[in-house]
Write an enzyme that holds these catalytic residues in place. Structure first.
Site, PDB file in Angstrom:
ATOM      1  N   CYS A  29      -7.566  -6.431   6.826  1.00 30.57           N
ATOM      2  CA  CYS A  29      -7.820  -7.553   5.914  1.00 30.57           C
ATOM      3  C   CYS A  29      -8.629  -8.631   6.657  1.00 30.57           C
ATOM      4  CB  CYS A  29      -6.527  -8.117   5.344  1.00 30.57           C
ATOM      5  SG  CYS A  29      -5.341  -8.695   6.574  1.00 30.57           S
ATOM      6  N   ASP A  46       7.414   1.811  16.375  1.00 28.39           N
ATOM      7  CA  ASP A  46       6.052   1.470  16.774  1.00 28.39           C
ATOM      8  C   ASP A  46       5.173   2.681  16.481  1.00 28.39           C
ATOM      9  OD1 ASP A  46       3.653   1.019  18.171  1.00 28.39           O
ATOM     10  OD2 ASP A  46       4.658  -0.064  19.790  1.00 28.39           O
ATOM     11  N   ASP A  64       7.146   0.864  10.504  1.00 24.17           N
ATOM     12  CA  ASP A  64       6.847  -0.503  10.934  1.00 24.17           C
ATOM     13  C   ASP A  64       7.716  -0.828  12.135  1.00 24.17           C
ATOM     14  OD1 ASP A  64       5.096  -2.895   9.744  1.00 24.17           O
ATOM     15  OD2 ASP A  64       6.851  -3.733  10.753  1.00 24.17           O
ATOM     16  N   LYS A  73       0.833  -1.205   0.000  1.00 21.14           N
ATOM     17  CA  LYS A  73       0.000   0.000   0.000  1.00 21.14           C
ATOM     18  C   LYS A  73       0.871   1.261   0.000  1.00 21.14           C
ATOM     19  CE  LYS A  73      -3.506  -2.535   2.542  1.00 21.14           C
ATOM     20  NZ  LYS A  73      -2.597  -3.661   2.854  1.00 21.14           N
ATOM     21  N   ASP A  75      -3.440   0.872   8.308  1.00 25.66           N
ATOM     22  CA  ASP A  75      -3.803  -0.480   7.855  1.00 25.66           C
ATOM     23  C   ASP A  75      -3.457  -1.398   9.019  1.00 25.66           C
ATOM     24  OD1 ASP A  75      -4.675  -2.378   5.827  1.00 25.66           O
ATOM     25  OD2 ASP A  75      -2.589  -3.040   5.778  1.00 25.66           O
TER      26      ASP A  75
END
Length: 442
Positions: free
Chosen positions: A379, A307, A280, A262, A326
């Protein structure tokens, strides 16, 4: 090193069960380790995923034929063999039985080989038990589609029995692979021609304007992939970048970015302008984002190992035009691609994940400019996990309001309301996905 495909499949099944390893990662490692090539890669993938996807069904079928406790590897070998006998038309039953016996001889002793041969021959003669004997509807769906009963019961309460059945039936079918065209380098038609010239059987996505679907051939092994013309990504996932309603030169925060599908889509839709700050928690995953951006020749992506709940330590308040969360989720929308997920989760996991999602949303919300858009996506298909998080966020943040969710035209039909969309695996063959959009007031 080389290894018989069925032996390799058994090894993967053992590792998944013993170490709770991810089947997709193990499969890739096994293909490289044993130098499996050509059609054998497809067979190994089918045997591994199929045996895991159908595990509960296979156990139900085997139960009347197993008279005593067997070692775990023997049970998995029976799964592997029975899967071929029942679900693979191109593998003769006698070949599946013969291969099982040969593996037994290598790994066990004559007694085990005789036992496995006897069980499989009995099934060949007598057939498997009928699922119609299960009187409870939810339990029958559970066994028939190999989904834990708690999950079937939960989804039945949320979506109704028929929608649940349809989703579970779709989840045991193999998905098609799809990819996103890098429009900063070429048009979709140009990339389609490249892939067809390489011998892949591809078509345009009916859902996403830059999407490509492979009917035959591995897109990730193509020259077009290596040269940065495509990124392998599910069609549902491609909708997320649209939801951000991007404009050139904007500052974007991708709060949970790895492995960068993404992130790079956002960077492409900005036409390599502006800045995409990608966070990430894990260093090795951040490296994947950087690799993807480099492969696609994108220069507007900056990565950080951080984080996202500590994003305020790195960025000032109200500095981003758009923020994407996300969020870490149960992943129950991608069961077809990662079949082991459905056995590994429980209801308690879903509750704890919602807390983490809200923590991330709460921490990044102050970093958004007034009038900016925050997109929350997962997801998964779970109503409490998705809608529950959305409602709780809006309840706690009066400075945010639901915003019109921008989507490709073909996806408009899947909106629950103007600001949120829920895609189910059975809708068009993409992953189960949830996307919602909020605007910061002011």
């Amino acid at each position: 090193m080389s290894k018989n495909v069925r032996e390799a499949a058994l090894e993967v099944l053992e590792q998944v069960e013993k170490n709770q390893s991810y089947s997709n990662l193990l499969l890739n490692h096994t293909i490289e380790k044993y130098e499996i090539k050509g059609p054998d890669v497809g067979l190994l993938t089918e045997l591994t995923y199929g045996s895991i996807q159908r595990k509960m069904t296979l156990d139900y079928y085997l139960k009347p034929f197993i008279r005593k406790k067997v070692e775990n590897w023997v049970r998995l070998l029976l799964h592997l063999s029975l899967y071929q006998m029942l679900y693979l038309d191109r593998v003769p039953e006698r070949a599946a039985i013969h291969e099982a016996v040969e593996i037994d001889k290598k790994r066990g002793h004559k007694g085990i080989a005789g036992l496995v041969n006897g069980i499989l021959r009995s099934i060949q003669r007598e057939g498997v038990p009928c699922l119609d004997e299960i009187s409870n509807e939810e339990e029958r769906i559970s066994i028939e589609t190999s989904h834990p009963l708690w999950l079937v019961n939960r989804w039945s309460k949320q979506f109704g029995r028929e929608k649940t059945r349809s989703m579970c039936e779709t989840n045991v079918q193999a998905p098609l692979q799809s990819a996103r065209t890098n429009l900063t380098k070429a048009t979709r038609d140009e990339v389609l021609n490249m892939l067809q010239d390489e011998g892949l059987d591809v078509r345009t996505s009916e859902m996403i304007p830059e999407g490509i679907v492979s009917l035959k051939g591995n897109l990730a092994k193509s020259k077009a992939y290596k040269e940065g013309y495509i990124t392998v990504q599910d069609e549902s996932s491609m909708a997320v970048a649209y939801a951000l309603d991007l404009q050139k030169e904007q500052m974007i925060l991708d709060a949970c970015a790895a492995p960068g599908g993404k992130t790079t889509h956002i960077a492409e839709r900005l036409n390599n302008t502006g800045v995409v700050e990608a966070l990430d928690l894990h260093k090795h995953k951040v490296a994947l984002i950087k690799q993807n951006a480099d492969r696609l020749q994108l220069t507007n992506v900056t990565t950080h190992t951080l984080d996202s709940r500590k994003a305020n330590e790195l960025f000032k308040e109200e500095c981003f035009d758009r923020i994407l969360v996300d969020a870490p989720c149960s992943g129950l929308g991608v069961v077809r691609r990662k079949p082991d997920i459905k056995y590994a989760k429980n209801e308690k996991d879903l509750n704890s994940l919602q807390r983490i999602q809200l923590e991330i949303l709460n921490r990044v919300a102050p970093l958004l400019k007034k009038g900016g858009i925050l997109v929350y996506s997962t997801c998964t298909v779970d109503q409490i996990e998705n809608d529950g998080t959305v409602q709780q966020f809006l309840k706690e943040h009066h400075d945010f309001e639901p915003a019109h969710l921008n989507t490709p035209e073909a996806l408009q039909a899947f909106k629950q309301e103007d600001y949120k969309l829920q895609i189910f695996p059975q809708d068009f063959g993409g992953d189960g996905f949830f996307i919602s959009s909020f605007r910061k007031k002011g």
